[in-house]
Design a protein around this motif. Sequence first.
Motif, PDB file in Angstrom:
ATOM      1  N   SER A  50       0.791  -1.228   0.000  1.00 11.59           N
ATOM      2  CA  SER A  50       0.000   0.000   0.000  1.00 11.59           C
ATOM      3  C   SER A  50       0.822   1.276   0.000  1.00 11.59           C
ATOM      4  O   SER A  50       0.275   2.352  -0.200  1.00 11.59           O
ATOM      5  CB  SER A  50      -0.915   0.025   1.234  1.00 11.59           C
ATOM      6  N   GLY A  51       2.100   1.174   0.290  1.00 13.00           N
ATOM      7  CA  GLY A  51       2.943   2.359   0.377  1.00 13.00           C
ATOM      8  C   GLY A  51       3.152   2.771   1.816  1.00 13.00           C
ATOM      9  O   GLY A  51       2.299   2.536   2.676  1.00 13.00           O
ATOM     10  N   THR A  52       4.275   3.410   2.069  1.00 13.39           N
ATOM     11  CA  THR A  52       4.628   3.755   3.444  1.00 13.39           C
ATOM     12  C   THR A  52       3.774   4.875   4.030  1.00 13.39           C
ATOM     13  O   THR A  52       3.733   5.039   5.240  1.00 13.39           O
ATOM     14  CB  THR A  52       6.113   4.152   3.538  1.00 13.39           C
ATOM     15  N   ASN A  53       3.106   5.640   3.194  1.00 12.80           N
ATOM     16  CA  ASN A  53       2.253   6.728   3.682  1.00 12.80           C
ATOM     17  C   ASN A  53       0.774   6.362   3.714  1.00 12.80           C
ATOM     18  O   ASN A  53      -0.067   7.221   3.946  1.00 12.80           O
ATOM     19  CB  ASN A  53       2.451   7.984   2.839  1.00 12.80           C
ATOM     20  N   SER A  54       0.469   5.080   3.522  1.00 10.70           N
ATOM     21  CA  SER A  54      -0.930   4.659   3.472  1.00 10.70           C
ATOM     22  C   SER A  54      -1.505   4.443   4.867  1.00 10.70           C
ATOM     23  O   SER A  54      -0.784   4.256   5.854  1.00 10.70           O
ATOM     24  CB  SER A  54      -1.058   3.356   2.671  1.00 10.70           C
ATOM     25  N   LYS A  55      -2.826   4.479   4.930  1.00 10.52           N
ATOM     26  CA  LYS A  55      -3.529   4.244   6.184  1.00 10.52           C
ATOM     27  C   LYS A  55      -3.299   2.807   6.662  1.00 10.52           C
ATOM     28  O   LYS A  55      -3.121   2.573   7.862  1.00 10.52           O
ATOM     29  CB  LYS A  55      -5.019   4.502   5.996  1.00 10.52           C
ATOM     30  N   GLU A  56      -3.292   1.856   5.748  1.00  5.53           N
ATOM     31  CA  GLU A  56      -3.089   0.451   6.094  1.00  5.53           C
ATOM     32  C   GLU A  56      -1.730   0.238   6.752  1.00  5.53           C
ATOM     33  O   GLU A  56      -1.591  -0.511   7.721  1.00  5.53           O
ATOM     34  CB  GLU A  56      -3.219  -0.448   4.858  1.00  5.53           C
ATOM     35  N   CYS A  57      -0.718   0.912   6.222  1.00  2.00           N
ATOM     36  CA  CYS A  57       0.632   0.809   6.776  1.00  2.00           C
ATOM     37  C   CYS A  57       0.664   1.370   8.199  1.00  2.00           C
ATOM     38  O   CYS A  57       1.220   0.763   9.112  1.00  2.00           O
ATOM     39  CB  CYS A  57       1.616   1.549   5.868  1.00  2.00           C
ATOM     40  N   ALA A  58       0.051   2.520   8.397  1.00  2.00           N
ATOM     41  CA  ALA A  58       0.034   3.155   9.716  1.00  2.00           C
ATOM     42  C   ALA A  58      -0.698   2.288  10.736  1.00  2.00           C
ATOM     43  O   ALA A  58      -0.237   2.119  11.870  1.00  2.00           O
ATOM     44  CB  ALA A  58      -0.608   4.536   9.627  1.00  2.00           C
ATOM     45  N   VAL A  59      -1.819   1.721  10.343  1.00  2.00           N
ATOM     46  CA  VAL A  59      -2.595   0.871  11.249  1.00  2.00           C
ATOM     47  C   VAL A  59      -1.793  -0.380  11.617  1.00  2.00           C
ATOM     48  O   VAL A  59      -1.776  -0.801  12.783  1.00  2.00           O
ATOM     49  CB  VAL A  59      -3.951   0.485  10.612  1.00  2.00           C
ATOM     50  N   ALA A  60      -1.114  -0.955  10.643  1.00  9.99           N
ATOM     51  CA  ALA A  60      -0.320  -2.158  10.902  1.00  9.99           C
ATOM     52  C   ALA A  60       0.797  -1.865  11.906  1.00  9.99           C
ATOM     53  O   ALA A  60       1.044  -2.655  12.826  1.00  9.99           O
ATOM     54  CB  ALA A  60       0.250  -2.699   9.597  1.00  9.99           C
ATOM     55  N   TRP A  61       1.468  -0.732  11.746  1.00 13.23           N
ATOM     56  CA  TRP A  61       2.545  -0.385  12.678  1.00 13.23           C
ATOM     57  C   TRP A  61       2.001   0.000  14.042  1.00 13.23           C
ATOM     58  O   TRP A  61       2.656  -0.246  15.060  1.00 13.23           O
ATOM     59  CB  TRP A  61       3.444   0.708  12.104  1.00 13.23           C
ATOM     60  N   ASP A  62       0.805   0.572  14.099  1.00 11.47           N
ATOM     61  CA  ASP A  62       0.178   0.851  15.394  1.00 11.47           C
ATOM     62  C   ASP A  62      -0.070  -0.447  16.158  1.00 11.47           C
ATOM     63  O   ASP A  62       0.129  -0.510  17.374  1.00 11.47           O
ATOM     64  CB  ASP A  62      -1.141   1.600  15.211  1.00 11.47           C
ATOM     65  N   THR A  63      -0.491  -1.467  15.449  1.00 16.98           N
ATOM     66  CA  THR A  63      -0.727  -2.771  16.069  1.00 16.98           C
ATOM     67  C   THR A  63       0.564  -3.325  16.650  1.00 16.98           C
ATOM     68  O   THR A  63       0.587  -3.841  17.770  1.00 16.98           O
ATOM     69  CB  THR A  63      -1.319  -3.756  15.040  1.00 16.98           C
TER      70      THR A  63
END
Length: 73
Positions: free
Chosen positions: A22-35
């Motif tokens: 999805s790219g490093t600036n995507s919402k999916e990426c951010a949510v995954a790293w939050d987890t």
Amino acid sequence: MSNIQEKIQEELQKAREACDVSGTNSKECAVAWDTVEELQAEAAHQKQAKGKNSLEIYCDDNPDAAECRIYDD
């Protein structure tokens, strides 16, 4: 504790894959790293909660010591 470490490793892999797709600036990426961060925080909390301080260790070894007496009111 090893169970949470295994879960962290799984979520790390998922986070890397999500960011690759999805790219490093995507919402999916951010949510995954939050987890991943939440799991790491929980692991740190569990590790910290299990430790005893020096007085507790001393009292476990010397329950009759004056420092370890518990008085009922």
